[in-house]
Design an enzyme around this catalytic site. Sequence first.
Site, mmCIF file in Angstrom:
data_model
loop_
_atom_site.group_PDB
_atom_site.id
_atom_site.type_symbol
_atom_site.label_atom_id
_atom_site.label_comp_id
_atom_site.label_asym_id
_atom_site.label_seq_id
_atom_site.Cartn_x
_atom_site.Cartn_y
_atom_site.Cartn_z
ATOM 1 N N ASP A 82 0.796 -1.225 0.000
ATOM 2 C CA ASP A 82 0.000 0.000 0.000
ATOM 3 C C ASP A 82 0.828 1.274 0.000
ATOM 4 O O ASP A 82 0.595 2.186 -0.781
ATOM 5 C CB ASP A 82 -0.925 0.028 1.216
ATOM 6 C CG ASP A 82 -1.861 -1.161 1.280
ATOM 7 O OD1 ASP A 82 -1.727 -2.050 0.413
ATOM 8 O OD2 ASP A 82 -2.703 -1.214 2.178
ATOM 9 N N GLU B 64 1.211 -10.569 12.230
ATOM 10 C CA GLU B 64 1.035 -10.013 10.886
ATOM 11 C C GLU B 64 2.358 -9.548 10.291
ATOM 12 O O GLU B 64 2.599 -9.683 9.100
ATOM 13 C CB GLU B 64 0.057 -8.833 10.959
ATOM 14 C CG GLU B 64 -0.205 -8.167 9.616
ATOM 15 C CD GLU B 64 -1.056 -6.909 9.753
ATOM 16 O OE1 GLU B 64 -1.464 -6.385 8.709
ATOM 17 O OE2 GLU B 64 -1.312 -6.471 10.886
#
Length: 786
Positions: free
Chosen positions: A546, A756
């Site tokens: 992103d 994560e």
Amino acid sequence: MRSPPYFTARRRRRKLTLEAVHQHLHWPLHIQPHLVLLRPLHAIQLANRVVTLHPSAPVLDANSSTAKVSRRDSGALIDLSVLGMKTRSPRSIVTGMMWMRQFSDLDMNLRHTCEQGDHLQSYGWLMHDGITFGVQEIRDNDFTLTTEFVKRMGGDNGGDWTWRITAKQDSSAPQAPVISLMFYAAADTQGSLQAHVEERNRLASITGFSEELGNFKITFRKPVTGELTSAKYASYNYLQTVSPGLEKLTDIVKHSLNRRFVYSPPSGEKRHYIAVDTYKPPHHQSNRKPADERKESDFVVHQVTVQLPFQIEVLFESGSFHHRPNQLVGSIMTQELEKRKSEFNAKFEKTFGLERKGFSQAHIKFGKAALSNMLGGMGYFYGQSVVQSVYNDYPLLYPEGALFTAVPSRSFFPRGFLWDEGFHQLLLSKWDPQVTREAIAHWIGLMNMEGWIPPEFVVQRNENANPPTLFLALQELTEQLSSNSDAPASQQTLAFLRRLFPRLKTWFDWYNTTQTGPLPNSYRWRGRDKDTNLFLNPKTLTSGLDDYPRASHPSADERHVDLHCWMALSSGIMARIAQLLDEPHGDYERTHTVLSDNSLLNELHWSEQLRAFSDFGNHTQAVSLQQEKVYVPPGQPRHQFPVARLVRAVRRAPKLQYVNAMGYVSLFPFLLHLLQPDSPKLEHILRDMRDSNKLWTPYGLPVWININYLAVRALHHYSSSEGPYQEKAALLYEELRTNIINNVYRQYVETGYIWEQYNDGTGRGQGSHPFTGWSSLTVLMMAEQY
């Protein structure tokens, strides 16, 4: 100071209704028909293309997800709950468990859904085969709940299953905790439930009916101290009401709790405890019409309150299982469970071979947990996306559809994501290719007539892509097929690919037309952030990376190296699949040859100044974020004026040039094996990777394990390919693989979770947890299966 590898700043996604979209955009619903009627027929046809599904035959049979057909019926977790089961159906009977500690400092400590802030020491599946059994451990402060289930096939509607919950005290406190388990069943607008109460307030069983399951019975057995010992003292309560939706179950239970009940064991003091009582909707809900017009559904809760230690079983029996050998409880349940554990352990070793590689039993247990959490987190979703095309004046509802998919994180990302799923299925395809075939079929089944797949549950634009990572999983399936073409599973894959191929052709063509760049054979991600004023570098959410720094000023002149590499990979796999199916494959081979040509790659993306592969676009380095000035007239109160924001200041005008960023994107020609083994550019990449001032850390190339996996896989590839850098690749392979495995394992032991992302300075897990999506690819690195 080392420049960090750039990474994805994930955002939580949510599903929007059309009403919510209109409210957000301030469009009254009643104007819709007038907008449509005033447009010419051709414009209407173009506008409808975005919500018109692909015309080819479905990849899966229409009834393939029903209980009668699917061997995984009622084996998937509810997307959010710590323990729950449902069928793969749009409107399933749902069963689950909540729990709370009694007499604690916290009045309300009800546990149900997986939440980031629940402060559980750890939770997750230790073993799960994806179909017939699972073992999960939940460590909650000073006690542990072990949840086990076994499913036994039989009858016409999937068969029976049993849960066993074992609760044990962890601390040495003289007074063992008293906890309440709340088992529930809910009919999600389809089916009916009847409660059967004994001994005044003990819910002994629930009988019910649904289309998928037919008639069934759920029996709640009394708690015992162990399998062969007598029942323990317990207090019982139950709740029978209706629910407007599954998302309301926790709230309904909370609003039904009452402290009027007395826990009175034979030896010990009497104390008031909290239990479900009569449910009364909150005042503000009962006085207004609900926004959701869905039919209310039956909801039944059985609460048992008991002091640790104890064990309790819940039995689901299918009414169509007419020749049941015995009930799946007690010693029979134990025997079945031990049998499934033994089969799981044998299959795990046969599949991944970690014992043969010399890993410790603790490492192997970690590997089994990583795989099991991926399997145990498979979810079935049903609903609609909201989409927008250039031909629409307003967002449209996409056709309703089903999605069987792995999820990145049960607590934070409990939804499927298109770019994640290709990585998920790299692992799962090794364990069970049928899971992978079904997941890919569901994702590709969402495709519209243009070849676009809605990747998320937010308003989406149909010109925006996500990385086509499903081709990684398709590559694995084709390699399994080629290496063992006579196996029954291979024949299933061949038939699957034949049905999938028409959609794959459309999908590839969509990428190859909508994502083209300004020069021949170049590519550009669409959907870069248009608000350049608030970001140092506008985001490119569609790329999956992103906030990786692309060109500072988004424009149509950009060329993105990672997308070029994805297209080169995809064209080669399309050629291979077409060959296997005896379909025309020449065009795909020619595209692959062109895109893989190292001269073209150098011409489009090699920056001599940076000595690395780079994006190209309208770019300047001379940008910074500065606090904007807000003028406040003398004598006026400051709080009545806007808060000063950080806004971007451009000190030097951008120009068309290579983007001077070193990070993950720079590695893509290497990550996806496009570079020839004798390419001098490979030497630069290996040197930059190993440079601790650029990318290398003792913990891997943080922060994302999926990119680390691709790097380890690429090093393995080049270490096996004859060339001048073979030995260097082999050394880096051993070092990087070891660093990643050791760090992910160490963090799992220390924190109880797979994470994560991992900090590039300390190696510590960060972001969401448990994150057993692509971080579970650590298992493939341990197994050296690429």
